[in-house]
Design an enzyme around this catalytic site. Structure first.
Site: not given
Lengths: 398, 370
Positions: A128, A131, A163, A246, A369
């Protein structure tokens, strides 16, 4: 209130156990990774094929897609049982858990025919590509661009933290196709062939010493328009479906927990330390709290309800406690605790190894966060963070 | 897998919540807070008695409703949400459970129906000084069927008509039942951090006492009683912690500063998310305790300890951060935040402090592993 399976659940569990024990060995620490990366991938592909042929791959998928047409509860039970064995599942988690479901949801009939079966049988691995260096938590701020050229799109840019990119055959790729609209509106999703020219995969050397993630560079990579998933500019909506899947992924234990450090403290003679005992109680209560919260989720799932934000709870608790537990174990070993040599360090250096891995766990899949924001906004209904780029075009902001 | 309360139990919860939200408001709690002469809210107490909640977990043969421990857990959570200013826990969690556990047939027949119908208020008197209650440091003496000594503080000690008292005798420590209206008993109300629940000093000077369970078995019995009460108190704590998060959440959405609701700031959002995580950890552990309690599972000691540790932490954290979220308003007498802060502290030290329960938990885990 009880912890027992219903008759149907028990029947499925027995069937799963029988299949697993016929094909796999019960879990032994370290066994899965012995033999190196290539060997591991080969074993993972073989296990995926066995599972698919046995009717246990993708339990919730419809039968016409090669799934079992089963329930989410059956998927959970399968996950629990599979975790008791040395099952090499890692390389397929992202592809079958997130990428291929997105292809099923947004792809054409040709896509489904071409990709789904091969992924299910373990013949092709997916990754995937969302990012980017400047777009981590703020994924929609990504810069990799695609420009239309006839019936093709030309891709240039860089992805990061991918990954398994080094062994993947295909990926789902989110890119910017229109910088002159607000950031969420100018994105488009594609299927990309990872083995084609112009795709350059470079492993990232992590702080822990390992290299599970990659940078992926795209230089004039051409993708046919027919490999687009969803309409141009609708990429964010497509990505949300991927990310929602996910949430259903059932994660395993991230490393040593209260039990390992209790065993270690006993062997080291430090279990009588009062301050340590109080911390141990806190770790147990939190771990137990997460485990039991999952039982509550399973109860909801078995009634056909959708899962809530409990995975966010688990990640916040587990990653922090893992870091804390490893820190305590190392300090308990005093100066000796620095040693990472498995032959010298207590408990095969699992505390030292996880100490270096824990910071990554608190970041991957959403930082602490961001997860707290998710709880605050989606569960507690608090106002969203200020987003100064919301009404401006991507080009204006960059 | 069915790790949840049943539909009937949820119905009971909904009904209890509706009733308490209407009949046990903050004004009812403040009637006790603002009047030193009031030990509890009599109106609320009377209605709770009429609904039979005190007998929820008392078998029908002893005058109770014969429902079960899960039902009592459900009621406890709702009482915790509204900070009920009544001696419910002393009577139902401690006194009645102790009798069910160790009482003779005669004692059960004589006393349990009175607990159930509210004509008897029970309490437990164990503390004599600061720190953990341990075998060997009990000064109250049992001799020839009567006791002498002083217990301080005793929750609901001035309302109760009967007490279970931890005493020292020739065979070690024992538990005894004392009728507090008999001669040889004097009591004085004592001021505590939590004025909406009454506390007293009880002095015994040759007061008549009757053994509960076997002589010399007091500490072991007390452990078992506390394990049971701990789960029920954990549900009260959970109710209180949930209310604190709801209060903080509502205020964070409504209070505007620097041109926006304060709940839009991450410092507040993350504080509330932390409360949520702790509350969920507490809820799941409390459910496990409820399961262990209702099924008489061998896991009860560690399940009760985990429920208690998690709930104490959740209520403490939620009650202090609720005040902080409310800012200056949260520190005023008029806003209810301090009522929860007070109750959180009472519940976390009643039946043993978190440190005591953490030690019990680790000891149980050690024993299991040997």
């Amino acid at each position: 209130m009880d912890f027992n399976d219903t008759a149907e659940e028990a029947e499925f569990r027995a069937e799963a156990q029988a299949f697993l024990s016929q094909h796999l060995n019960a879990k032994t620490p370290g066994a899965l990774r012995s033999g190196g990366r290539e060997d591991f991938l080969a074993r993972a592909k073989a296990w995926q094929k066995t599972k698919a042929e046995g009717g246990f791959a993708q339990i919730t998928w419809p039968k016409e897609m090669g799934g079992r047409g089963g329930t989410v509860m059956q998927q959970v039970i399968w996950g629990q049982e599979e975790a008791k064995f040395d099952a090499p599942t890692g390389p397929f988690a992202i592809g079958l858990g997130m990428c291929v479901p997105t292809v099923i949801a947004f792809g054409s009939d040709e896509h489904k025919k071409r990709y789904v079966q091969k992924a299910l049988m373990g013949e092709e691995v997916w990754c995937q590509l969302f990012s980017e260096p400047a777009a981590g938590s703020d994924v929609a701020g990504l810069k990799t661009k695609a420009v239309k050229d006839g019936d093709e799109w030309v891709i240039n840019g860089q992805k990061v933290w991918t990954s398994g990119a080094h062994y993947s055959d295909f990926g789902i790729l989110l890119v910017r196709t229109d910088p002159n609209v607000p950031k969420h509106k100018g994105l488009t999703m594609f299927i990309v062939d990872m083995k084609q020219q112009g795709v350059d995969v470079r492993p990232i050397h992590q702080a822990s010493g390992g290299s599970e993630f990659n940078e992926v560079y795209f230089t004039d990579v051409r993708i046919p328009d027919s490999d687009r998933l969803g309409e141009p500019g609708m990429g964010w909506k497509v990505a949300l479906v991927t990310l929602m899947n996910e949430r259903l992924a059932v994660g395993g234990s991230p490393g040593p927990d209260w039990k390992e450090i209790m065993d270690y403290a006993r062997s080291a003679g430090t279990l009588s330390d009062q301050a340590f005992r109080a911390k141990l109680a806190d770790w147990y209560v939190a771990a137990q709290g997460y485990k039991l919260t999952k039982f509550r989720t399973q109860t909801a799932l078995s009634r056909g309800e959708t899962p809530g934000p409990e995975n966010a709870i688990g990640k916040i608790i587990n990653a922090n406690h893992l870091q804390d537990i490893c820190n305590s174990a190392i300090e308990m070993q005093d100066h000796f605790g620095l040693i990472v040599d498995k032959d010298e360090a207590p408990s095969d250096a699992i505390f030292q190894e996880s100490f270096m891995w824990a910071p990554g766990l608190r970041i991957a899949g959403g930082t602490d966060e961001i997860l707290k924001n998710i709880i605050a906004e989606r569960v507690l209904g608090l106002p969203q963070d200020v987003r100064v780029d919301k009404d401006k075009t991507f080009a204006e902001m960059n | 897998m069915n790790f949840d309360f049943s539909d009937d139990q949820k119905f009971l919860r909904d009904e209890a919540r509706k009733f308490l939200e209407a009949q046990c408001t903050s004004a009812h709690v403040r009637e006790v807070l603002d009047d030193d002469s009031k030990s509890h809210n009599e109106g609320v107490w009377k209605q709770i008695i009429e609904m039979g909640w005190l007998g929820a977990a008392i078998p029908e043969e002893y005058g109770g409703l014969g429902l079960g421990m899960l039902e009592l857990c459900v009621i406890a959570e709702e009482l915790g949400r509204v900070l009920a200013p009544v001696p419910f826990g002393s009577s139902a969690y401690f006194f009645a459970e102790a009798l069910k556990l160790a009482g003779s047939e005669d004692q059960k027949q004589a006393l349990l129906p009175k607990v159930a119908d509210g004509s008897l208020v029970g309490c437990i008197a164990i503390s004599e000084g600061p720190g953990e209650i341990k075998a060997g440091n009990i000064a109250t003496r049992l001799k020839d069927g009567s006791i002498t000594g002083k217990k301080i503080p005793v929750t609901d000690g001035d309302i109760a008509s009967h007490a279970i008292v931890l005493v020292k005798d020739g065979s070690g420590e024992s538990l005894v039942i004392v009728d507090l209206n008999e001669s040889g008993v004097s009591r004085e109300p004592i001021k505590t951090l939590e004025p909406t629940r009454s506390h007293a000093t009880i002095s015994f000077d040759g007061a008549k006492a009757e053994l509960l369970g076997e002589a010399g078995n007091g500490m072991a019995l007390l452990d078992q009683i506390n394990d049971r009460a701990a789960v029920l108190i954990a549900f009260e704590q959970l109710g209180g912690a949930s209310r604190c998060l709801e209060m903080a959440n509502a205020y964070a959405k409504e209070r505007v500063a620097f041109g926006r609701a304060i709940g839009g700031n991450q410092a507040i959002k993350h504080k509330l998310a932390d409360m949520y995580v702790k509350n969920e950890v507490a809820r799941s552990n409390a459910y496990y305790g409820a399961w262990a309690l209702s099924s008489n599972a061998a896991e009860l000691p560690e399940a009760a300890a985990a429920a208690r540790v998690a709930a104490s932490e959740a209520f403490w954290f939620a009650s202090k951060e609720n005040i902080q979220t409310h800012g200056g308003m949260g520190f005023t007498w008029e806003v209810d935040c301090h009522l929860f802060y007070r109750r959180a502290k009472l519940l976390s030290v009643q039946a043993g402090s978190p440190a005591v329960w953490k030690e019990k938990l680790v000891s149980a885990l050690e024993a299991k592993n040997d």
